[in-house]
Design an enzyme around this catalytic site. Sequence first.
Site, mmCIF file in Angstrom:
data_model
loop_
_atom_site.group_PDB
_atom_site.id
_atom_site.type_symbol
_atom_site.label_atom_id
_atom_site.label_comp_id
_atom_site.label_asym_id
_atom_site.label_seq_id
_atom_site.Cartn_x
_atom_site.Cartn_y
_atom_site.Cartn_z
ATOM 1 C CE1 TYR A 101 -3.655 2.628 1.317
ATOM 2 C CE2 TYR A 101 -1.668 3.620 2.219
ATOM 3 C CZ TYR A 101 -2.992 3.710 1.866
ATOM 4 O OH TYR A 101 -3.663 4.899 2.051
ATOM 5 C CD GLU A 190 -5.879 4.626 -0.747
ATOM 6 O OE1 GLU A 190 -5.984 5.053 0.410
ATOM 7 O OE2 GLU A 190 -6.796 4.015 -1.326
#
Length: 380
Positions: A101, A190
């Site tokens: 991530y 993101e």
Amino acid sequence: MDLYEFQGKELFRQAGIPVSEGRLVLTPQEARDAAAELGCPVVVKAQVLTGGRGKAGGVKLAISPADAEEKARGIFGLDIKGHVVHKIWVEQASDIAKEYYLSLTFDRGTKRPLFMFTKEGGVDIEDVAANTPEKLAKLHVDPLEGFQAYQARRLVYGAGVEDPSEQKQIVSIIGKLYEAFIRFDAMLCEINPLIVTPDGVVKALDSKFTVDDNALVKHPEIAAMRDLDAVPVQERMAKEKGVTYVKLDGEVGILGNGAGLVMSTLDVIALAGGKPANFCDLGGGGDADGVVDALEVITSDPDVKVIFFNIFGGITRCDVVAEGILKALDRIKLTMPIVVRLDGTNAEAGRKILADAAPANLYVQPTMLDAARKAVELSR
Ligand code: GDP
Ligand code: MN
């Protein structure tokens, strides 16, 4: 402005961040053709402006063009958290060895861009932050100093990436993500998941990209990406008319002049036991055109039961605002109750104008609290 995954990935691609090749499709047949062109397997992915598509059944693997058509047929029309799927992204499927991530956003507390990186990707990042915060590497970038390569290394080592080839690729992606963030005036970038394939290639499998609305004038090509069909009717109308409009979840429609006054109006409605349905900010003025535009936007929201007009005449004179309200009500017929609080310059004159000529559904109140109480009472 939030971008769809396929749009965010296009910006990633322009910034040099590795992404898979894909096609945007609008019908199951197009999904079949795209799969044939790209080569199978492919992933068939719902394009909606919300996350959690995988869990909601909006992301499916397809092993053949016929399968892609079938999977697309199942995904079109799906309702994912209130967003209905009209667009699908078909991309070459990746083999996944690891899911990481990576994100870059604004930390308003420190007034700096904040990187977050963890090897625990693919899942909800909030869970990682809450349960295993030590696995989440965070790093602020000083906007004056700019981003430095050592910072990327610190993030990657901090999260415990040990493979040198992975380290190198991720450090490069972190630098490019920062460049993209600055270049496109992003509020959020993101990548979840940032994957590592079995043969060690790192790439972005998803994209969440938010661009600062105030910077869109600098980026016509991004502004053109806005999907008007995905914007609620009232918001589209407000944009076209140049009215500041925010949707909320109560029953009282609020119209005020100036952001500070409008914010206090929300508070005073809450104090009176009510809930605002939305609010419009007229800015400094109060002429008939502005009032008509704002009333049209506010009353097109079916949740509105009553309108609360809160005006403080500073530079604007209350008698002019009162004339504006009457002219506006001449032009659009409203049956719902309207509560008006007028105060400030020429308030007496303004109130008199309204009292003399106003229709029966218009209530003039001297103070903000009285007006809020009246509006809340009428909303019931
Ligand atoms: P989200 O659920 O809206 O965050 O959508 P994502 O794009 O992140 O996809 C959800 C999940 O689908 C990912 O976490 C992956 O596990 C899986 N997925 C997406 N693309 C691929 C792919 O190319 N190959 C494989 N094997 N899985 C994928
Ligand atoms: Mn994702």
